[in-house]
Motif scaffolding. Structure first.
Motif, PDB file in Angstrom:
ATOM      1  N   UNK A   1      36.794  80.864  34.768  1.00  0.00           N
ATOM      2  CA  UNK A   1      35.854  82.068  34.095  1.00  0.00           C
ATOM      3  C   UNK A   1      34.678  82.332  33.709  1.00  0.00           C
ATOM      4  N   UNK A   2      33.363  82.976  33.914  1.00  0.00           N
ATOM      5  CA  UNK A   2      32.133  82.963  32.983  1.00  0.00           C
ATOM      6  C   UNK A   2      32.106  84.327  32.248  1.00  0.00           C
TER       7      UNK A   2
ATOM      8  N   UNK B   1      31.886  90.755  29.379  1.00  0.00           N
ATOM      9  CA  UNK B   1      32.193  90.616  31.228  1.00  0.00           C
ATOM     10  C   UNK B   1      31.979  89.220  30.844  1.00  0.00           C
ATOM     11  N   UNK B   2      34.308  89.257  31.995  1.00  0.00           N
ATOM     12  CA  UNK B   2      34.393  87.774  32.425  1.00  0.00           C
ATOM     13  C   UNK B   2      34.584  87.564  33.629  1.00  0.00           C
ATOM     14  N   UNK B   3      34.495  87.123  34.861  1.00  0.00           N
ATOM     15  CA  UNK B   3      34.440  87.116  35.881  1.00  0.00           C
ATOM     16  C   UNK B   3      34.943  85.984  36.786  1.00  0.00           C
TER      17      UNK B   3
ATOM     18  N   UNK C   1      27.476  79.818  35.886  1.00  0.00           N
ATOM     19  CA  UNK C   1      27.259  80.474  35.611  1.00  0.00           C
ATOM     20  C   UNK C   1      26.910  81.906  35.735  1.00  0.00           C
ATOM     21  N   UNK C   2      25.629  81.646  36.487  1.00  0.00           N
ATOM     22  CA  UNK C   2      24.774  82.441  37.536  1.00  0.00           C
ATOM     23  C   UNK C   2      25.883  83.581  38.255  1.00  0.00           C
ATOM     24  N   UNK C   3      27.248  83.368  38.288  1.00  0.00           N
ATOM     25  CA  UNK C   3      27.956  84.500  39.028  1.00  0.00           C
ATOM     26  C   UNK C   3      27.823  86.152  37.730  1.00  0.00           C
ATOM     27  N   UNK C   4      28.162  85.264  36.524  1.00  0.00           N
ATOM     28  CA  UNK C   4      28.390  86.553  35.903  1.00  0.00           C
ATOM     29  C   UNK C   4      26.986  87.271  35.573  1.00  0.00           C
ATOM     30  N   UNK C   5      25.830  86.635  35.693  1.00  0.00           N
ATOM     31  CA  UNK C   5      24.734  87.748  35.828  1.00  0.00           C
ATOM     32  C   UNK C   5      24.479  88.112  36.883  1.00  0.00           C
ATOM     33  N   UNK C   6      24.816  87.666  37.907  1.00  0.00           N
ATOM     34  CA  UNK C   6      25.151  88.134  39.287  1.00  0.00           C
ATOM     35  C   UNK C   6      25.936  89.190  39.476  1.00  0.00           C
ATOM     36  N   UNK C   7      27.067  89.467  38.227  1.00  0.00           N
ATOM     37  CA  UNK C   7      27.693  90.562  38.213  1.00  0.00           C
ATOM     38  C   UNK C   7      26.913  91.298  37.750  1.00  0.00           C
TER      39      UNK C   7
END
Length: 219
Positions: free
Chosen positions: A77-78, A110-112, A192-198
């Motif tokens: 997770x990120x 947030x964690x995703x 880690x880009x995924x959590x910024x996209x979230x």
């Protein structure tokens, strides 16, 4: 329900929501509706969709998705925090909510996973609270710490440089000196880009979270 969803999606002021031709309601009723729907989502629905990976099977599934997409191993997770603008709180607590940019907010953790599925969240702290402090008081951190002490599990979250480096939380090198360190930072950024996209997806889908207006409903 319609009034609440209208507010979540548009961020319109309550009077605008109440005067909408689809659901003409008083401002008081709109406010009450939003609170009741939010309570139902939090207490009845959220647990069905927001789940931290506590089993080996779930962790392995998330690890594989991160590794196949970014080449970063062991990641389950990120993590990141985002500021949600709120109304000015009471004078006796407003210092807890003023953030470094000068407006009142909650600092929401947030964690995703790599597919932008939310794994956990923490909205208990005001905007003046540092990301690292929120993490240190997180139930997810407690779980990963226990898991590591039990079997030295090679699973970790990935976070930005504002977080402490821990066996269960990987952060980038602040000043990479070797090719290996530079390559790790590159993979770390991609993962880690995924959590910024979230955060971007949430702000776009739920306009009530936008910095321009902020959340108009008091807890």
């Amino acid at each position: 329900m319609t009034a609440a969803l209208h507010y979540f999606a548009t961020g319109s002021f309550l009077r605008d929501v109440g005067q909408d031709f689809v659901c003409s309601l008083s401002k008081t009723m709109v406010c009450r509706s939003i609170k009741e729907v939010t309570y139902i989502i939090e207490e009845k629905l959220m647990c069905n969709y927001i789940k931290f990976p506590t089993t080996l099977e779930d962790q392995n599934r998330i690890r594989r998705s991160f590794f196949s997409a970014t080449g970063f191993p062991g990641c389950i997770g990120a993590i990141d925090c985002t500021h949600i603008k709120i109304k000015k709180p009471r004078a006796d607590v407003e210092s807890c909510y003023i953030n470094r940019k000068g407006y009142f907010s909650k600092n929401v953790e947030l964690l995703c996973d790599y597919n932008l599925n939310i794994l956990a969240g923490n909205a208990r702290f005001g905007g003046s609270t540092h990301d690292a402090f929120i993490w240190e008081n997180s139930k997810c951190k407690e779980f990963l710490e226990r898991q590591y002490s039990r079997d030295a599990n090679t699973s970790w979250l990935i976070g930005g440089s504002g977080y402490p480096l821990q066996p269960w939380l990987m952060t980038p090198f602040r000043n990479p000196e070797t090719t290996g360190q530079t390559n790790l930072n590159f993979c770390h950024i991609r993962a880690r880009n995924c959590v910024e996209r979230l955060n971007g997806v949430l702000n776009k889908g739920f306009a009530c979270l936008s910095h321009e207006r902020g959340v108009l409903i008091e807890a």
